[in-house]
Design an enzyme around this catalytic site. Sequence first.
Site, short mmCIF file in Angstrom:
data_model
loop_
_atom_site.label_atom_id
_atom_site.label_comp_id
_atom_site.label_asym_id
_atom_site.label_seq_id
_atom_site.Cartn_x
_atom_site.Cartn_y
_atom_site.Cartn_z
N GLY A 44 60.42 69.97 -11.97
CA GLY A 44 59.25 69.60 -11.17
C GLY A 44 57.90 69.98 -11.73
O GLY A 44 56.93 69.26 -11.55
N GLU A 99 54.99 76.72 -11.37
CA GLU A 99 55.87 76.04 -10.42
C GLU A 99 55.17 74.80 -9.85
O GLU A 99 53.94 74.72 -9.85
CB GLU A 99 56.23 77.07 -9.32
CG GLU A 99 57.17 76.64 -8.25
CD GLU A 99 58.55 76.20 -8.71
OE1 GLU A 99 58.62 75.15 -9.37
OE2 GLU A 99 59.55 76.86 -8.37
N ASP A 100 55.95 73.85 -9.36
CA ASP A 100 55.34 72.66 -8.75
C ASP A 100 54.91 72.94 -7.31
O ASP A 100 53.82 72.56 -6.90
CB ASP A 100 56.30 71.45 -8.81
CG ASP A 100 57.69 71.74 -8.23
OD1 ASP A 100 57.97 72.90 -7.86
OD2 ASP A 100 58.50 70.80 -8.17
N ASP A 103 57.78 76.45 -1.31
CA ASP A 103 58.17 75.94 0.00
C ASP A 103 58.71 77.13 0.81
O ASP A 103 57.94 77.91 1.36
CB ASP A 103 59.21 74.83 -0.23
CG ASP A 103 59.59 74.08 1.03
OD1 ASP A 103 58.72 73.87 1.87
OD2 ASP A 103 60.77 73.70 1.15
N LYS A 131 53.17 75.33 0.43
CA LYS A 131 53.37 75.01 1.86
C LYS A 131 53.61 76.32 2.59
O LYS A 131 54.76 76.67 2.89
CB LYS A 131 54.63 74.15 2.03
CG LYS A 131 54.49 72.68 1.73
CD LYS A 131 55.76 71.97 2.23
CE LYS A 131 56.14 70.82 1.37
NZ LYS A 131 57.47 70.26 1.70
N ASP A 159 59.88 65.28 -6.96
CA ASP A 159 60.80 64.16 -6.78
C ASP A 159 61.38 64.10 -5.37
O ASP A 159 61.30 65.06 -4.59
CB ASP A 159 61.99 64.31 -7.75
CG ASP A 159 62.97 65.40 -7.27
OD1 ASP A 159 62.52 66.53 -7.04
OD2 ASP A 159 64.17 65.10 -7.12
N ARG A 165 58.82 61.10 -9.75
CA ARG A 165 58.16 62.15 -10.53
C ARG A 165 56.99 61.58 -11.35
O ARG A 165 56.07 62.30 -11.71
CB ARG A 165 59.15 62.81 -11.50
CG ARG A 165 60.23 63.64 -10.82
CD ARG A 165 60.94 64.50 -11.86
NE ARG A 165 62.22 65.02 -11.42
CZ ARG A 165 62.39 66.15 -10.73
NH1 ARG A 165 61.34 66.87 -10.40
NH2 ARG A 165 63.59 66.55 -10.38
P1 IMP Z 1 61.67 76.88 -2.27
O1 IMP Z 1 62.73 77.70 -2.91
O2 IMP Z 1 62.06 76.46 -0.88
O3 IMP Z 1 60.30 77.51 -2.30
O4 IMP Z 1 61.67 75.50 -3.01
C1 IMP Z 1 61.00 75.25 -4.16
C2 IMP Z 1 61.48 73.95 -4.75
O5 IMP Z 1 61.86 73.00 -3.75
C3 IMP Z 1 60.35 73.32 -5.50
O6 IMP Z 1 60.30 73.78 -6.82
C4 IMP Z 1 60.69 71.84 -5.39
O7 IMP Z 1 61.55 71.47 -6.42
C5 IMP Z 1 61.41 71.70 -4.07
N1 IMP Z 1 60.51 71.21 -3.00
C6 IMP Z 1 60.04 71.88 -1.93
N2 IMP Z 1 59.23 71.12 -1.17
C7 IMP Z 1 59.16 69.92 -1.80
C8 IMP Z 1 58.44 68.71 -1.52
O8 IMP Z 1 57.68 68.54 -0.56
N3 IMP Z 1 58.64 67.69 -2.42
C9 IMP Z 1 59.44 67.81 -3.52
N4 IMP Z 1 60.11 68.92 -3.81
C10 IMP Z 1 59.98 69.97 -2.96
#
Ligand code: IMP
Length: 180
Positions: A44, A99-100, A103, A131, A159, A165
């Site tokens: 990402g 990081e992208d 979340d 977020k 994605d 992407r």
């Molecule tokens: P976390 O572990 O929940 O913080 O997730 C991080 C990963 O989830 C990111 O690196 C993304 O690959 C994916 N992700 C979380 N939210 C989104 C979104 O809105 N669109 C696309 N990918 C997301």
Amino acid sequence: MYGKEIERILVSKEQIAARVKELGAQITKDYEGEPVTLVCTLRGASIFFADLVREIRGDVEIDFIACSSYGAGTTSSGEVILAKDLSSPITGRNIIVVEDIIDTGITLTYLKRLLLARQPKSVKICTILDKPSRRKVELKGDYVGFEIENEYVVGYGLDYNQKFRNLPDVCVLSRDVYGG
Ligand code: IMP
């Protein structure tokens, strides 16, 4: 401009480019005279990473790591898998994980712990999107491009089931696509 799977543009490519310049300038200033390894989290962050590294001046190395906490769809499984490790040792080095999006924070918490166990000099996090309302574990980005609401976004490297992407803008995915 985009098809019906895309609801709207959330952050335009022009806004992204301007913010990436600012982040690059900030990192350049913070690491003046200090070598730093920028770690790209595949897949990402790849597009953001390529833009960001070219906005940073100084002694920079790059490396790549891949882990995933997502299966198919839009919700985290909560289980993180390391799919590809770094190519070089990081002991004693300054690290910035690129990081992208943050979340729930689960992926980066796992990653940070993994990297800290190798005794680097420092570990910081740079993300283009954040977020904060979705956080399940306490985690803050040190360099954050844009804070966004709880909407599923695609484009600029992000994605949905490996699609979108390549969109130049960060876009809100239509809920019809994932039934959210
Ligand atoms: P976390 O572990 O929940 O913080 O997730 C991080 C990963 O989830 C990111 O690196 C993304 O690959 C994916 N992700 C979380 N939210 C989104 C979104 O809105 N669109 C696309 N990918 C997301």
